[in-house]
Scaffold this motif. Structure first.
Motif, short mmCIF file in Angstrom:
data_model
loop_
_atom_site.label_atom_id
_atom_site.label_comp_id
_atom_site.label_asym_id
_atom_site.label_seq_id
_atom_site.Cartn_x
_atom_site.Cartn_y
_atom_site.Cartn_z
N SER A 59 6.08 23.99 -13.17
CA SER A 59 6.82 22.70 -13.28
C SER A 59 6.99 22.24 -11.68
O SER A 59 7.00 23.14 -10.63
N ALA A 113 -5.22 4.86 2.06
CA ALA A 113 -4.22 5.27 2.08
C ALA A 113 -3.91 6.17 0.45
O ALA A 113 -3.34 7.01 0.69
N LEU A 114 -4.60 5.39 -0.57
CA LEU A 114 -4.43 6.15 -1.84
C LEU A 114 -5.13 7.46 -1.94
O LEU A 114 -4.44 8.48 -2.32
N LEU A 162 -3.02 14.60 -0.17
CA LEU A 162 -1.56 15.14 0.22
C LEU A 162 -0.76 15.70 -0.90
O LEU A 162 -0.30 16.81 -1.01
N ALA A 163 -0.99 15.01 -1.90
CA ALA A 163 -0.31 15.41 -3.25
C ALA A 163 -0.96 16.69 -3.84
O ALA A 163 -0.28 17.73 -4.02
N GLN A 217 3.47 23.98 -3.48
CA GLN A 217 5.18 24.05 -4.06
C GLN A 217 5.31 23.92 -5.42
O GLN A 217 6.60 23.71 -5.75
N ALA A 218 4.42 24.15 -6.05
CA ALA A 218 4.62 24.09 -7.58
C ALA A 218 5.40 25.36 -7.90
O ALA A 218 5.25 26.21 -7.25
N ASN A 219 6.50 25.09 -8.86
CA ASN A 219 7.44 26.36 -9.30
C ASN A 219 6.60 26.85 -10.45
O ASN A 219 6.21 26.39 -11.47
N TYR A 220 6.37 28.21 -10.35
CA TYR A 220 5.62 28.94 -11.24
C TYR A 220 6.33 29.36 -12.09
O TYR A 220 7.58 29.83 -11.93
N ALA A 268 0.04 19.72 -1.49
CA ALA A 268 1.48 19.91 -1.81
C ALA A 268 1.82 20.68 -3.09
O ALA A 268 2.42 21.66 -3.16
N LEU A 269 1.02 20.20 -4.12
CA LEU A 269 1.17 20.85 -5.38
C LEU A 269 0.56 22.22 -5.54
O LEU A 269 1.41 23.10 -6.09
N ARG A 270 -0.49 22.35 -4.61
CA ARG A 270 -0.94 23.60 -4.74
C ARG A 270 0.09 24.92 -4.02
O ARG A 270 0.38 25.82 -4.56
N VAL A 298 1.01 -1.03 -0.09
CA VAL A 298 0.01 0.04 -0.06
C VAL A 298 0.83 1.21 -0.06
O VAL A 298 0.58 2.35 -0.70
N GLY A 313 -5.34 9.37 0.82
CA GLY A 313 -4.61 10.01 1.54
C GLY A 313 -3.53 10.77 0.80
O GLY A 313 -3.18 11.91 0.66
N ALA A 314 -2.93 9.68 0.05
CA ALA A 314 -1.87 10.18 -1.05
C ALA A 314 -2.25 11.20 -1.82
O ALA A 314 -1.62 12.07 -2.14
N ARG A 317 1.31 27.62 -16.37
CA ARG A 317 2.41 26.81 -16.45
C ARG A 317 3.27 26.54 -15.27
O ARG A 317 3.53 27.68 -14.37
N ILE A 341 1.85 9.50 -5.73
CA ILE A 341 2.31 10.77 -5.50
C ILE A 341 3.19 11.25 -6.89
O ILE A 341 3.32 12.10 -7.20
N VAL A 343 -8.42 -0.20 3.52
CA VAL A 343 -6.99 0.29 3.92
C VAL A 343 -6.18 0.86 2.80
O VAL A 343 -5.54 2.05 2.84
N ALA A 344 -6.37 0.28 1.69
CA ALA A 344 -5.69 0.56 0.38
C ALA A 344 -6.38 1.87 -0.04
O ALA A 344 -5.59 2.80 -0.43
N TYR A 353 8.55 19.13 -4.05
CA TYR A 353 7.21 18.37 -3.86
C TYR A 353 7.59 16.95 -3.71
O TYR A 353 7.26 16.30 -2.77
N PHE A 382 5.41 8.50 3.08
CA PHE A 382 4.99 7.09 2.80
C PHE A 382 6.33 6.37 2.78
O PHE A 382 6.17 5.28 3.21
#
Lengths: 660, 156
Positions: free
Chosen positions: A384, B20-21, B27-28, B35-38, B31-33, A357, B23-24, A382, A365, B16-17, A389, A397
């Motif tokens: 990247s 977790a997925l 989380l992604a 930490q992305a490089n603009y 984080a993407l909102r 899992v 959750g991932a 745009r 991710i 459970v699976a 990240y 995980f």
């Protein structure tokens, strides 16, 4: 003529793939017997042979630099060294797609040739699925990326191969990676075959396991080699860039790692049936997603491949058909597959499920991080996505996964108590905590490298604990494989964390005869001279590097100028010691005559690739163990048959004597 | 757990699976909102500058005649221009990539300083004849057109 033979072989192979698919599905309907059923295996073998012929013809064309063929003219050059002429055959879109289908049909041919464990009907369904997938890729190759296309007028000279690719790494990196990617198609076909005939059994898992292991070993080697290649060839001192193409190879690896472990559970314990099937579908789907990302040109990447919307659309349709079809089949059939054996949370299965899992979560991710820029681009934003990240989010995980990985192999199947292995857990925890205190408080390492260092040290110790109290000469080969592979993960992790925590960098302009330092090294720039190679000229810096005042080592980094096609590359120079690498790059000349030199001291960095190779060695050991066991089983089965027929013959002769 | 019914265990595994997925995924997404490089064009950077110190990318053309090397020999200063003549000064310490020259396209990764200088950690330039950083498409039409008609050689 050669090109025409190759082209014809390709068409014939495609026709055989269609035949293999039709015959396979008909045979499955007919219950796996009859004339049609006998057709399936030979067709698959023949298809593998023909695809190999086509690929051999392409190699021939590149070896002789036949400039009347468009692909050769666009990617080769008569002045290139032979090894790069051959490697150039797969250093481009069409050639690498041909390599892809060749590997795929060879894998199909191989299972047709040797796999006898499964019920015949499941085998036919598997081969039919393999034929279907191959057919899609043949269509893509022939209709949109024909490698054998002729030019109306032969070109006077080839355009040459991208100099970055004129490296021995290219000769090995793509083929290994492809065998890994495409080897997973076998797992995919097995999964589809098992779903079609509802035969999800331990036999199915043990038949599939060696193929997954093999593909996984190649993927591991391919990723490791690719990483080292990028490290020394790109001259940026980095070993992983979270580049979309790197992610494209990492995602199938993560899925295959999970699949490997869940197939083990299914083979030995008859549990996790549906999960294994699902991972079989996902693993190859990730290979195809990776291909799509690379080929469609929709992502920014140093791996610049053809930007061609038509090809992108074609692969996207294939992708949707195959993945969508497999998932649909899965959805329809999953609930008809019986529940496997049960197990407790504290058991080997429980630990494996947990790590499966976690691997899937990391996969999600990486996938989301890779696709996110595509999504936002649709809204004209745009973006990247890079290490800020992937590193922390992946670690959320990865850390629990490494913790469970340390103790999981110590647990018994089905049901166990954690207090039974309390001494081992205590030892692991003590090592990890000691490392945390040492590196964190004494050496003041940042949080992510700190966790990496501590877990690597703990895992390194823990990976040998399954051998405790066992007679080493009697430990099965497959168990050794697991120990070595887990230890390899610890070694690679130590290298990664150490590189990130302790690397030192120096950027300086140095005049000839001048000196600078980086970490424990003292570097003297003796002179900068022009040099020439077969198809390039370069400025080469003569550098003497001395570690801690010791005997100096010579380094010769270059800035190269290729002329076909015109391009500059930086050739880094490395000084390798047991405890790390000195990495030197020479840059431009400053206006006052000094030369730019960039130096890195990277302690333990080589462990990254050494660990990767250990993981692969572990895979090979496990594979050998399985194959040897299988051969032994087959020879016993043969002996039993012989013995029985002898007994029957003896009984018959007795009876004849008696009647006489 | 061992007393659990078979159906029940499958359900637990699926839950459970899924947890977790999902959750991932969440989380992604979170984080993407953050930490992305603009990516910024020079005109965007002047009209609506990013926060000082925030990691962003700046893409444009290296202005002809603007490239100078500092006395330390390794620090480059140059100006990146946009489509409408807007200009952003850039400082970069390091070895410039192959084919980084005045008048060509560049993508600089780094952060804006309080004085309006963009400090680059990394420069991405054209990799070879055929390759243009994707962000530069549309800015150098001639190159983009050339790229579309030629097959780019690549690595797999």
């Amino acid at each position: 003529m050669i090109a025409e033979i190759g082209h014809a072989a390709l068409w014939l192979a495609a026709a055989l793939a269609a035949l293999q698919m039709l015959a396979g599905f008909l045979a499955v309907n007919a219950g796996g017997e009859g004339d049609v059923a006998r057709l399936v295996r030979p067709t698959a073998i023949m298809q593998g042979v023909l695809a190999s012929v086509a690929f051999a013809m392409l190699l021939w064309l590149f070896a002789t630099t036949d400039l009347s063929v468009k692909l050769v003219a666009a990617n080769s050059h008569s002045m290139k060294p032979m090894i790069f002429k051959l490697a150039g055959a797969w250093g481009n879109h069409e050639g690498s797609m041909l390599l892809w289908v060749t590997v795929m049909s060879l894998a199909g041919g191989l299972i047709a040739l040797v796999e006898r464990r499964l019920p015949e009907r499941t085998m036919q369904a598997t081969l039919a699925a393999q034929g279907l997938v191959s057919l899609g890729f043949y269509a893509f190759l022939i209709l949109s990326s024909n490698p054998f296309e002729r030019l109306p007028v032969p070109a006077p000279e080839g355009m040459g191969l991208n100099p970055l690719l004129q490296d021995i790494g290219l000769a090995f990196h793509p083929p290994t990676l492809y065998i890994g990617y495409v080897g997973l198609s076998v797992a995919f076909s097995f999964a589809v075959g098992a779903l079609l005939t509802r035969q999800v059994t331990p036999d199915f898992a043990s038949a599939m396991r060696p193929w997954v292991l093999g593909a996984w070993v190649f993927l591991t080697i391919g990723i490791t080699a690719g990483s080292y290649w990028a490290y020394y060839e790109l001259g940026w001192g980095g070993w992983w860039f979270w580049d979309p193409v790197e992610n494209a190879s990492l995602m199938p690896w993560l899925a295959a790692t999970a699949l490997l472990h869940s197939a083990s559970v299914l083979a030995s314990r008859d549990a996790l049936r549906i999960w294994t099937i699902m991972l079989g579908v996902v693993a190859f789907s990730m290979s195809m997603v990776g291909t799509f990302l690379v080929r469609s040109g929709i992502l920014t990447s140093v791996h610049a491949f053809a930007v061609d919307p038509e090809r992108g659309t074609f692969i996207l349709i294939l992708l949707a058909l195959f993945i969508g079809g497999a998932l649909l089949l899965f959805a329809l059939r999953a609930n008809t597959i019986n529940e496997g054996e049960r197990f407790a949370i504290a058991s080997r299965e429980g630990a494996l499920v947990f790590n499966n899992v976690m691997l899937s979560a990391i996969l999600a991710i990486v996938l989301l991080g890779t696709l996110y820029p595509l999504l936002t681009e649709a809204f004209d934003v745009r973006v990247s996505v890079g290490p800020p990240y992937f590193n922390p989010v992946g670690a959320i995980f990865a850390v629990p996964m490494f913790l469970v990985m340390a103790v999981g192999p110590l647990l018994r199947w089905r049901q166990d108590r954690l207090d039974r292995i309390r001494p081992e857990i205590a030892l692991f925890a003590a090592v990890v905590i000691a490392a945390l205190i040492w590196f964190g408080l004494v050496m003041d390492v940042a949080i992510l490298p700190l966790l990496g260092l501590a877990l690597a040290v703990g895992l390194g110790v823990a990976s040998f604990m399954p051998l405790r109290g066992r007679k080493l000469t009697r430990v099965p080969l497959a168990t050794w494989g697991m120990v070595v592979a887990h230890f390899g993960i610890a070694v690679a992790l130590l290298g990664m964390a150490s590189e990130s925590a302790f690397s030192e960098e120096r950027l300086a302009a140095v005049q000839e005869g001048g000196t600078t330092t980086v970490g424990p090294w003292t570097i003297t720039l003796r002179e900068v001279v022009p040099v020439a190679g077969p198809n390039w000229t370069a400025t080469e810096a003569h550098i003497l590097a001395s570690y801690d005042g010791g005997e100096p080592v010579y380094l010769g980094p270059q800035a190269r100028n290729f002329w076909a096609p015109p391009q500059e590359t930086t050739e880094s120079a490395l000084a390798t010691r047991w405890n790390g690498q000195l990495y030197a790059v020479v840059g431009d000349r400053a206006p006052d005559g000094r030369w730019q030199v960039r130096l890195w001291w990277k302690p333990l960095v080589t462990l990254i690739w050494f660990g990767g190779l250990l993981v692969a060695v572990g895979g090979v050991l496990a594979l050998l163990g399985r194959v040897v066991a299988d051969l032994r089983r087959r020879s016993i089965a043969r002996k039993i048959v012989e013995r029985r027929s002898e007994e029957e013959a003896f009984a018959r002769s007795q009876a004849q004597e008696a009647s006489a | 757990m061992s007393a659990m019914k078979a159906k029940h265990q499958r359900l637990v595994l699926v839950v459970v699976a899924l947890v977790a997925l999902v959750g991932a995924g969440l989380l992604a997404a979170y984080a993407l909102r953050n930490q992305a490089n603009y990516f910024y064009l020079p005109e965007q950077m002047q009209a609506d500058p990013p926060e000082v110190g925030q990691a962003v990318r700046l893409g444009g053309m290296v202005e002809a005649g603007s490239l100078i090397t500092d006395p330390d020999g390794v620090t480059l200063r140059f100006t990146v221009t946009g489509n409408d003549g807007s200009r952003v000064p850039v400082r970069f310490s390091g070895i410039a990539p192959d084919l980084f020259v005045e008048g060509s396209g560049v993508v600089a990764e780094g952060r804006l300083e309080a004085d309006g200088t963009f400090v680059a950690d990394n420069l991405l330039a054209k990799h070879d004849e055929n390759y243009v950083p994707k962000e530069l498409e549309g800015m150098t039409q001639a190159q983009a057109a050339k790229m579309a008609e030629e097959t780019t050689v690549g690595i797999e």
